[in-house]
Design a protein around this motif. Sequence first.
Motif, mmCIF file in Angstrom:
data_model
loop_
_atom_site.group_PDB
_atom_site.id
_atom_site.type_symbol
_atom_site.label_atom_id
_atom_site.label_comp_id
_atom_site.label_asym_id
_atom_site.label_seq_id
_atom_site.Cartn_x
_atom_site.Cartn_y
_atom_site.Cartn_z
ATOM 1 N N GLY A 133 -35.672 9.910 14.384
ATOM 2 C CA GLY A 133 -34.955 9.542 15.490
ATOM 3 C C GLY A 133 -34.055 10.512 16.286
ATOM 4 O O GLY A 133 -33.465 10.102 17.266
ATOM 5 N N SER A 150 -34.432 3.668 13.020
ATOM 6 C CA SER A 150 -34.974 3.968 14.187
ATOM 7 C C SER A 150 -36.149 3.109 14.844
ATOM 8 O O SER A 150 -36.921 2.833 14.119
ATOM 9 N N THR A 196 -31.963 4.007 18.166
ATOM 10 C CA THR A 196 -31.750 4.915 17.142
ATOM 11 C C THR A 196 -30.109 4.534 16.522
ATOM 12 O O THR A 196 -29.044 4.120 17.383
#
Length: 957
Positions: free
Chosen positions: A224, A631, A645
Motif C-alpha cells: 500500500g 490496504s 490505505t
Amino acid sequence: MMKRYLLFLLLLAASSLAQAQKTTSARVIGNIFSDVAGQPLEGAFLLLTPVDKEGEKPQQTIADAEGNFEFTIPSGGKYKLQAQFLGYSPWTGILYFESGKRNAVPTINLPATTMVLDTLEIIGQTVAMEVKEDTTVFMAAAYKTRPEAVAEDLISKLPGIDVDLSGNVTAQGEEVKKVLVDGKPFFGDDPKIALQNLPVEIIEKVEMIDEQSEQARFTGFDDGDRNKVLNIITNKSKQYGKFGKGTLGYGTDNRYTASGSLNLFKGDQRISILGMSNNINEQNFSMQDIMGAIGGGGRGRRGQGGRGGGGGMSSMMDQSQNFLSNNNNGISQTNALGVNYTDKWGKNWDVTASYFFNSKNTVLEQYSFREYILSDMDNQRMDQNSVSESNNVNHRLTARLENKINDRNSILIQPTISFQNYDNIDHWEQVTYLDEGDTLNYSDNESYSDKAGVNFSNSILYRHKFKKDRRTFSVNLTNTAYTSSGLSNDWALTQQIQNGMFVSDTTDQQTESDTRQWGMSANTSYTEPIGKYGMLQLGYNVAYNENNADTYSRAFNYESGEYDEILEQQSNVFESNSLRHRPFTRYQWSNRTVTFATGVAYQMTDMQNSSIYPHSGDYHYQFHNVLPEASFSYRPSRRSRLRITYNTQTSLPSINNLQDIVDMSDPLNVSLGNPELQQEMSNVFRLNYRKFSPENGQFFFANLSATTTQDKISTATWIAQSDTTLADGTQIARGTTITQSVNLDGYFNSRATVSYGFPVEVLRSNLTLTTNGQYTRQVGLTNNVQAYTHNGLIGQSIKLSSNISEDVDFNLSWSTNYYMINNELQANSNNNYFQHSLQLKYRQRFLDRFFIGGTGRLLMYNGLDTGDDPSIFLLSANIGAQVLKNNRGEISLSVYDILNQNQSIARTVSESYIEDTYSTVLTQYAMLTFTYNLSDFRPPKRPRGMPDRDTMRMMMN
C-alpha cells in the motif's frame, strides 16, 4: 408528506436513469499481438467507428505494454474496428457488441510487412493518454510545445500534473520526488535536473507511476505504500547521437547567466554533462542541506529556538508562490556542474552513476514582525531586522548497480555520499515590547558560523525466486554514516529591564560542535502463495543507530585575548543509541479487480540516552508497539482505481532535540534540550481515486489523507514575565523567550484534493479544475498552558493550457485560497483572509523566425489583520529571433519585473506565535541572451549485407 413523496420520486427517477445508462453502455476489450513472435504491440493504434449510428463519434485508443486495449461505447450495435502498427499490415473487422455487457474482441494478430501502407485517419486529437495497472502513459506528440522546449514545459501541460514557479512537481496532488529516464535514475533522485535540461524533441511519452518499493515490486506483495514517479521514455530514433544547449546572457546591474548541457547517447551508454553560472537566482537542481544549516546563522538564531520543535504552516504569501521561476529569497550567485553516466556492462550489469557540484552565495535582508500568543498577560511583540551572507557548497555522488545473476537471482546496490560546506555571516537587531508600547528588551547581534558535513548511505538488496510461482525471498541491508563539525562565533549587546532599569550586557562566545551518527539495518521478507489469489508474507526487521553530539562553548577572555573560559551550562557531551526489532506478517488477496492486504508488526525499541559532560545522567526507555496496517484497492476497469490505505508508524527524537544543553548564543532567545523526549506514534489514513478517459481526454482524481500523532514532538515556549533564574543558575531577564521540545498529544492534519480536467476543443486547450482543502491542529505549550492552533485552508484553482500549435504556447491559471487561523489562547490573534492569484505565461512565434513572450502574475489579499491588503503585479517580457541553420540559434532581449513590484512576504503560524516576514528579492533588470541548440541524431549503421528489421521479420515468417 408531499415533499417526501416528491423526493422519493426524484430519487427513483435518478436511480432508474443511472440503471438505464449502466445497462445500455458496453465495454469492449481485446488484445493485439505480432504474429511473428507473439509479442504484444505496445502503442498500436485502434479506431472504433459506429455503423449506421448518426451523431456518435468514432473512438480511438492505443494498446498498452501487454497489448491490451479497451473502449467504452454508449450502447451496443454494429461497429467497425481498425488496427494499425508501423511495420505491420492493418486489420479491419465488423463486429457486433451487446449493450450492458463486457464484450471481448478475438485476439488480433498483425502480420509484419515491408510495404508502405496508408495510415488510419486520427479523429480529433492524437490519443493523449493510456492507463495500465499503476501507470498512466502520456503521449508527447499529443501536447504541443515549441521545438526548443524542455521536459518541464511538456510536463506542465499533462493532465493532473502541476509545476509551480520554483520547479516543484506534483502529480494528482502528491509531490513527485523522482524522475527517471527510460526507467533509470538521472542525476540521482533530483527531479528538477531532468525536467529542466532534457529537450522535448527526444521524448516519446511520459509515464506517471505509483511506484512501489523495490522489495514490493519483486515479491508482488502490495504493502500500500506508493511514491509518485515520472518516467520519461525517449524516442528510439533519438537514442543515438548528441544533443544539448548553450546559453550566454548579460544585462543591467551586471546581471549575467551562462549555462550548457551536452548529452552523448549511444544506445545503452549515455553520458550527460551539465553546467551553469548566474547571479539571477536561477538553479536547475534541488539544494542539499545535510546539516540543516541553511536558513540560520548562530544556534537558536532569530528566536526560533534552535532546539525547539514545532514547525509552522506557511500560510500567507508563501515564498514558493512568488514570481521567480526558481525563487529564493535574497540575491544569489550560483555555480553548478554535473555528470551522469548510464550503461550496461556485459549481459547482467545495469549501471547508473552521477556526480553533481553546486555552490551558492546568497545575500539576504529580512524584516519580521512577530506576535506571541499569550493568555495571562498582554500580548508580547517582537520586531527584527537582519542582514546575512551565506555560502553553501555541495558535492553529491550517487550510483545504482543492478546485477541480474540469472532468472532467479539478482542483487541491487545503491550507494550515495554527500559533502557540504556552509558558512554564514549574520547581523540582526531585535526589539521586544508590549502592546501598549513598553519596551522590554533590545539586542544587537552578530554571528559567524562555519560548518562541514559528510553523509553516506548504502543499500544492498538480494532477491531470489523459487521454482514455485510467487514464492520469494529477499533481504535488504542498509548502512548509514553521518558526521558534521562546526565553529560559530556569537556576539550580542543586550539591553534589558531589570528592577525597573535598563541594564546592558555583552555576550562574546565561541561554540565548537561535533556530531557523529551511524546505523545499520536488515529487512528480510519471505512470501508464500496461498491458493490462486492469496499470498502470505513473513518478515523481520532489525535496526541499530548510534548518535553522538559534543558541544563546547567558551567565553572570550579579555586578559588572554582567547576564547578559553569554558561555559559549562552551554557545553555538553551526549550519546543516544537505539535498537529496534520488528517481526511482521501480512496477508494479501488479489485478482484482476480487487486487492486486499492486512498485516501487523510487533515493534520493540530500546533507547538509551546518556549525558556525559558536564554532568552525568542516564535516560533509558523501552517502547513496545503493535503496528497494524491495511490496504484495499478496487479496479473496476483499466482506467479507474480506488485505493485506501491505513498504517501506523513511529519516530524517535533527534539528538539535537535530546542533547541536554542550554543554548544562549542569542541571549534573548534561549533554547533548551530535553533528554526525556519520547518517541512519536502516528496513525495515517489515505484515500485515492482516479479515472481517465483516453478517448475524450478527460480525467478525475481525488486524494484524501489524515494523520493523528500521539506524543508529538512539539514546542513549549515560556515568555519570562519577570527576571528569572533557571535550574542551572542561568539568569533570564523579563521578556526573554525560552523554547524546548516536549511530547504533546492532540496533533492532527488532514488534506483533500479533487481535480477534474478535460479538453476544450473550441480553444484547442486543456482545462483543469482543482479544489483543495487543508486543516491542521497544532498543539503547544505557552507559559505552561496547553492550547491548540487551528489552521484551515479552502482553495479553488482553474488552469488552462494551450494545445494549439508549436507556434502558440500559453498557460493561464487563477486560484483563490481562503485561510483560517484560530488560536484558543487569544481570540485577538484569529484571522481569516483571502489570497487571489492570476498567472499567465505566453509565447508566440511569427514570421517563421521571430517570437514574443512573457509572464505576468497578479497577487492580491483581502482581510489581513495587518490592516494592509497588498497587491503585487509582476510582469516580464521578451522578444527575439531564431537564427542560424535550422533555427538552432536564438537571440532574445528580456526585461524582468517591468513594473518593479517584486517582493516576498510570508506568514508563519506556530503553536505560540504568528509572524510576518518581508524579504529582499531580485528586482527589475534587462538582459540580452544568445542560445544555441545542438541536435545531431544518427542511428547506428547496420553491418553491410544485413537486412533491415522489417525484412528480417518477413524472412522469419
